[in-house]
Scaffold this active site. Structure first.
Site, PDB file in Angstrom:
ATOM      1  N   ASP A  28       0.862  -1.195   0.000  1.00 49.96           N
ATOM      2  CA  ASP A  28       0.000   0.000   0.000  1.00 49.96           C
ATOM      3  C   ASP A  28       0.897   1.244   0.000  1.00 49.96           C
ATOM      4  O   ASP A  28       1.805   1.361   0.818  1.00 49.96           O
ATOM      5  CB  ASP A  28      -0.860  -0.042   1.267  1.00 49.96           C
ATOM      6  CG  ASP A  28      -1.921   1.056   1.307  1.00 49.96           C
ATOM      7  OD1 ASP A  28      -2.952   0.838   1.950  1.00 49.96           O
ATOM      8  OD2 ASP A  28      -1.711   2.142   0.717  1.00 49.96           O
ATOM      9  N   TYR A  33      -2.020  10.166  -2.956  1.00 51.44           N
ATOM     10  CA  TYR A  33      -2.137  11.376  -3.792  1.00 51.44           C
ATOM     11  C   TYR A  33      -1.108  12.421  -3.334  1.00 51.44           C
ATOM     12  O   TYR A  33      -0.495  13.108  -4.150  1.00 51.44           O
ATOM     13  CB  TYR A  33      -3.543  11.989  -3.689  1.00 51.44           C
ATOM     14  CG  TYR A  33      -4.669  11.188  -4.303  1.00 51.44           C
ATOM     15  CD1 TYR A  33      -4.455   9.957  -4.897  1.00 51.44           C
ATOM     16  CD2 TYR A  33      -5.973  11.691  -4.292  1.00 51.44           C
ATOM     17  CE1 TYR A  33      -5.503   9.234  -5.443  1.00 51.44           C
ATOM     18  CE2 TYR A  33      -7.030  10.980  -4.847  1.00 51.44           C
ATOM     19  CZ  TYR A  33      -6.787   9.748  -5.414  1.00 51.44           C
ATOM     20  OH  TYR A  33      -7.835   9.045  -5.946  1.00 51.44           O
ATOM     21  N   ARG A  65      -0.719  14.965   9.004  1.00 49.15           N
ATOM     22  CA  ARG A  65      -1.405  14.058   9.934  1.00 49.15           C
ATOM     23  C   ARG A  65      -0.963  14.320  11.376  1.00 49.15           C
ATOM     24  O   ARG A  65      -1.707  14.031  12.314  1.00 49.15           O
ATOM     25  CB  ARG A  65      -1.181  12.595   9.529  1.00 49.15           C
ATOM     26  CG  ARG A  65      -1.894  12.273   8.217  1.00 49.15           C
ATOM     27  CD  ARG A  65      -1.821  10.808   7.842  1.00 49.15           C
ATOM     28  NE  ARG A  65      -2.072  10.643   6.410  1.00 49.15           N
ATOM     29  CZ  ARG A  65      -2.283   9.500   5.802  1.00 49.15           C
ATOM     30  NH1 ARG A  65      -2.276   8.370   6.481  1.00 49.15           N
ATOM     31  NH2 ARG A  65      -2.500   9.455   4.504  1.00 49.15           N
ATOM     32  N   ASP A 120      -3.881   2.382  -5.081  1.00 54.17           N
ATOM     33  CA  ASP A 120      -2.554   2.338  -4.459  1.00 54.17           C
ATOM     34  C   ASP A 120      -2.279   1.064  -3.681  1.00 54.17           C
ATOM     35  O   ASP A 120      -1.382   1.025  -2.863  1.00 54.17           O
ATOM     36  CB  ASP A 120      -2.347   3.574  -3.566  1.00 54.17           C
ATOM     37  CG  ASP A 120      -3.034   3.454  -2.225  1.00 54.17           C
ATOM     38  OD1 ASP A 120      -4.069   2.766  -2.159  1.00 54.17           O
ATOM     39  OD2 ASP A 120      -2.536   4.024  -1.241  1.00 54.17           O
ATOM     40  N   GLU A 121      -3.056   0.038  -3.949  1.00 54.52           N
ATOM     41  CA  GLU A 121      -2.830  -1.228  -3.238  1.00 54.52           C
ATOM     42  C   GLU A 121      -2.689  -2.370  -4.232  1.00 54.52           C
ATOM     43  O   GLU A 121      -3.388  -2.410  -5.239  1.00 54.52           O
ATOM     44  CB  GLU A 121      -4.014  -1.544  -2.318  1.00 54.52           C
ATOM     45  CG  GLU A 121      -4.237  -0.535  -1.223  1.00 54.52           C
ATOM     46  CD  GLU A 121      -5.501  -0.846  -0.439  1.00 54.52           C
ATOM     47  OE1 GLU A 121      -5.720  -2.022  -0.089  1.00 54.52           O
ATOM     48  OE2 GLU A 121      -6.267   0.089  -0.195  1.00 54.52           O
TER      49      GLU A 121
HETATM   50  P1  DGT Z   1      -2.229   5.782   3.767  1.00 54.04           P
HETATM   51  O1  DGT Z   1      -2.353   4.553   2.938  1.00 54.04           O
HETATM   52  O2  DGT Z   1      -3.016   5.714   5.014  1.00 54.04           O
HETATM   53  O3  DGT Z   1      -0.831   6.223   4.016  1.00 54.04           O
HETATM   54  O4  DGT Z   1      -2.908   6.989   2.974  1.00 54.04           O
HETATM   55  P2  DGT Z   1      -3.462   7.012   1.509  1.00 54.04           P
HETATM   56  O5  DGT Z   1      -3.659   8.434   1.143  1.00 54.04           O
HETATM   57  O6  DGT Z   1      -2.627   6.233   0.579  1.00 54.04           O
HETATM   58  O7  DGT Z   1      -4.888   6.379   1.703  1.00 54.04           O
HETATM   59  P3  DGT Z   1      -5.532   5.125   0.992  1.00 54.04           P
HETATM   60  O8  DGT Z   1      -4.507   4.082   0.752  1.00 54.04           O
HETATM   61  O9  DGT Z   1      -6.724   4.757   1.805  1.00 54.04           O
HETATM   62  O10 DGT Z   1      -6.094   5.690  -0.363  1.00 54.04           O
HETATM   63  C1  DGT Z   1      -5.272   5.945  -1.508  1.00 54.04           C
HETATM   64  C2  DGT Z   1      -5.698   7.237  -2.181  1.00 54.04           C
HETATM   65  O11 DGT Z   1      -7.066   7.172  -2.533  1.00 54.04           O
HETATM   66  C3  DGT Z   1      -5.571   8.448  -1.282  1.00 54.04           C
HETATM   67  O12 DGT Z   1      -4.290   9.038  -1.404  1.00 54.04           O
HETATM   68  C4  DGT Z   1      -6.636   9.351  -1.765  1.00 54.04           C
HETATM   69  C5  DGT Z   1      -7.673   8.439  -2.323  1.00 54.04           C
HETATM   70  N1  DGT Z   1      -8.764   8.252  -1.362  1.00 54.04           N
HETATM   71  C6  DGT Z   1      -8.758   7.551  -0.217  1.00 54.04           C
HETATM   72  N2  DGT Z   1      -9.941   7.586   0.368  1.00 54.04           N
HETATM   73  C7  DGT Z   1     -10.727   8.346  -0.428  1.00 54.04           C
HETATM   74  C8  DGT Z   1     -12.088   8.756  -0.368  1.00 54.04           C
HETATM   75  O13 DGT Z   1     -12.827   8.418   0.545  1.00 54.04           O
HETATM   76  N3  DGT Z   1     -12.533   9.536  -1.386  1.00 54.04           N
HETATM   77  C9  DGT Z   1     -11.742   9.913  -2.424  1.00 54.04           C
HETATM   78  N4  DGT Z   1     -12.259  10.675  -3.403  1.00 54.04           N
HETATM   79  N5  DGT Z   1     -10.478   9.521  -2.532  1.00 54.04           N
HETATM   80  C10 DGT Z   1      -9.973   8.765  -1.542  1.00 54.04           C
HETATM   81 MG    MG Z   2      -2.293   4.155   0.812  1.00 59.24          MG
END
Ligand code: DGT
Ligand code: MG
Length: 604
Positions: A28, A33, A65, A120-121
């Site tokens: 992951d 983004y 964060r 991203d997974e």
């Molecule tokens: P992490 O994995 O906790 O370090 O953080 P992220 O940002 O990689 O979160 P993740 O893996 O749940 O989601 C990957 C990307 O998907 C994130 O960068 C932005 C997008 N994303 C996540 N959740 C949502 C959502 O609820 N709505 C939208 N529009 N995009 C989302």
């Molecule tokens: Mg992620």
């Protein structure tokens, strides 16, 4: 929860009896983004950075964060926590998608099955690689281990997972050195545990779990909803029976679960709660559908709807061009608000579209103004079928999706693609989005808040729902809740068809013309270009191809004439019989026997 429905979890089988032979990684990207933006502009790294879509911060870097900013927080709330928050607009997913594709391509280099899950997974089944490496040298585990190992498991899984942790580290290092992204990884003997253990040490770290700790680890999960594939509906049902935590689910007796759910479903829920999961890592291919939708307060005027569709179509065409396949089916979705009943529901219609609307110029899929005009008129015809314009209407969402594709005719691959399943079309969004309908397959995307919530579970789908759960790529412009799946190159199993290249090319040439005619389902002969969703359903619900290899698309197979089905089956059973097909190309038209090729000849 009631004592009456509990039983001791000690009655569950010992982990030693279970199969731990696989080694699965879940990888992951950290704050995906935000990382894409930081890789593009390294100056952003030292700032608290939020990615904004509409009025929501969909993600933020780890710097932000630290201020307490969480995913999907309102921009106003985030700025209260961190007034210096640097906000970037993340509504254009183009670069995120491109980065996601690069990561997927890189993972393919390990020559193991890779299943893409969201943007991203990815899961990677490194079982074979581990078996090659495990015999050499002593191995040291890399990263964190969930709990200390007790005694060594007799099957050798500790050594294998230790090697898997080294491979995970290798992969993460490569992603960082080649693309600049940090990642987290989960290492386990199944997908469920690999996914759930992955975020334990975020960011930029990895965690391994050995099978003997599965039950204990699962019992730490607060909500049953944390389990991938347990959707909202199942969660609600469980909660209504006072089964709230995973520990509750572990302890409730199977008999009690069977009274609430189907027998298969009950068994599946029970296994999941114990950290058991046998679902394979399915090699990802291109998405089955590419769609976009836009939600708004209310639109009640036809010309406004047309404007919305026109804007959506422009964006959708960009995605389709990137994908490269030629769309052959288009679906229009509306969400209608019923002012009297204060409710809303979705309705969809789809129709076939002629591949000739698109052209290939210098190897790129293109569409002329006239082609776009044609698409708009098809969209508005579908719209007119969905809306009775003699009465007032109120829409709160419009959606467009290309739902079927033709691979471009590239010689050998074409016939194979035609018969092949959209191989492991990556699940992005299961429209049913709950494991209630499928006790055997696991929709991991349901676990992700972003992907699961793009389906409005309160909305009824009026379009006949296919037996096979439909998987659609939605880049939703709704709430804060979209997550996108991205196309990735399909792997072709050319050899299994055992037709020679000339025949394949011949078939390819003919396929484009014959697809809409010769190969329409028997139940519904040649159709007008515009036909209803029901037509599609006829095809989708076929299912007599028990002898097909797994890569064959059963829908397509079942729509072939009986003789052709028999011939293909014989060919698969006895590959040497493909000599018939081979020799057919050497024969003249006159002497041509009944072979597969004749069915691809276009109707005059
Ligand atoms: P992490 O994995 O906790 O370090 O953080 P992220 O940002 O990689 O979160 P993740 O893996 O749940 O989601 C990957 C990307 O998907 C994130 O960068 C932005 C997008 N994303 C996540 N959740 C949502 C959502 O609820 N709505 C939208 N529009 N995009 C989302
Ligand atoms: Mg992620």
């Amino acid at each position: 929860m009631d004592d009456a429905i509990m039983q001791s979890s000690s009655s569950t089988c010992s982990y030693v009896d279970k199969d731990h032979s696989r080694s699965i990684l879940h990888i992951d990207l950290d704050c995906f983004y935000a990382q894409v933006e930081m890789v593009k502009n390294p100056k952003l790294r030292s700032l608290p950075l939020g990615i904004q879509q509409k009025n929501i911060v969909v993600t933020s870097n780890y710097e932000a964060r630290n201020y307490g900013i969480q995913k999907c927080m309102l921009v106003t709330d985030a700025l209260k926590l961190c007034p210096n928050l640097k906000l970037l607009n993340g509504e254009d997913l183009h670069e995120y998608r491109a980065a996601s594709n690069k990561i997927f391509e890189l993972l393919l280099c390990w020559k193991c099955p890779v299943e893409k899950l969201g943007m991203d997974e990815n899961f990677i089944d490194v079982t074979k690689l581990v078996l090659d490496k495990v015999k050499t040298d002593n191995h040291t585990l890399v990263g964190h281990l969930y709990n200390k190992p007790s005694t060594d498991c007799p099957c050798g899984c500790h050594s294998r997972l230790t090697v898997a942790s080294q491979i995970a580290n290798e992969i993460r290092e490569k992603i960082y050195s080649d693309l600049g992204f940090t990642t987290c990884a989960g290492v386990a003997h199944n997908k469920l545990l690999a996914k759930l253990i992955c975020p334990l040490h975020k960011p930029n770290n990895q965690t391994t779990i050995f099978p003997e700790h599965a039950v204990e680890f699962m019992s730490t999960l607060q909500s049953v909803r944390s389990i991938p594939s347990i959707g909202l509906k199942t969660t609600d049902t469980l909660i209504s029976h006072k089964i709230i935590t995973v520990s509750d689910l572990q302890q409730v007796s199977l008999d009690v679960l069977k009274k609430i759910f189907s027998s298969d479903m009950a068994v599946r829920l029970k296994s999941l709660s114990l950290g058991e999961d046998t679902t394979p890592v399915k090699q990802s291919g291109k998405p089955q559908s590419i769609g976009l939708e836009d939600s708004f307060k209310t639109v009640s005027v036809k010309s406004e709807v047309e404007d919305k569709f026109s804007a959506l179509l422009q964006r959708l065409l960009v995605l389709v061009r990137e994908d490269g396949r030629i769309p052959v089916s288009l679906r229009v979705t509306l969400r209608k608000r019923d002012a009297k009943r204060l409710s809303s529901h979705r309705e969809s219609r789809q129709c076939q579209i002629s591949p000739s609307i698109f052209t290939i110029a210098s190897g790129t899929l293109t569409i002329t103004d006239a082609g776009q005009h044609k698409l708009m008129s098809i969209i508005m015809r579908l719209f007119n079928k969905l809306i009775d314009l003699s009465k007032p209407f109120h829409l709160t969402l419009v959606g467009l999706a290309f739902t079927k594709f033709q691979e471009r005719m590239t010689g050998r691959s074409s016939i194979v693609n035609y018969l092949m399943n959209d191989i492991s079309v990556q699940s992005v969004l299961n429209l049913q989005n709950d494991c209630d309908t499928s006790a055997t397959s696991m929709d991991y995307s349901a676990a992700s808040p972003s992907s699961s919530t793009t389906t409005d579970l309160s909305d009824g789908e009026v379009e006949p729902s296919p037996k096979k759960p439909k998987k659609v790529t939605w880049i939703a412009k709704r709430r804060c809740l979209s997550k996108e799946e991205v196309a990735s190159p399909s792997k072709l199993k050319v050899s299994e068809l055992r037709l020679n290249s000339k025949e394949l090319e011949k078939v390819s040439e003919l396929r484009l013309n014959s697809r809409d005619r010769s190969l329409t389902p028997r139940a519904s002969p040649a159709k007008d270009v515009l036909s209803d969703a029901d037509t599609m359903k006829d095809v989708a619900e076929g299912g007599h191809c028990d002898d097909c290899p797994s890569y064959v698309d059963k829908e397509v197979f079942n729509s072939l004439p009986d003789e052709m089905q028999q011939e293909l089956k014989a060919m698969w059973k006895n590959p040497s019989s493909s000599e018939v097909a081979r020799s057919s190309s050497r024969m003249t038209n006159k002497s041509k026997p009944n072979t597969i090729l004749k069915y691809f000849v276009p109707h005059k």
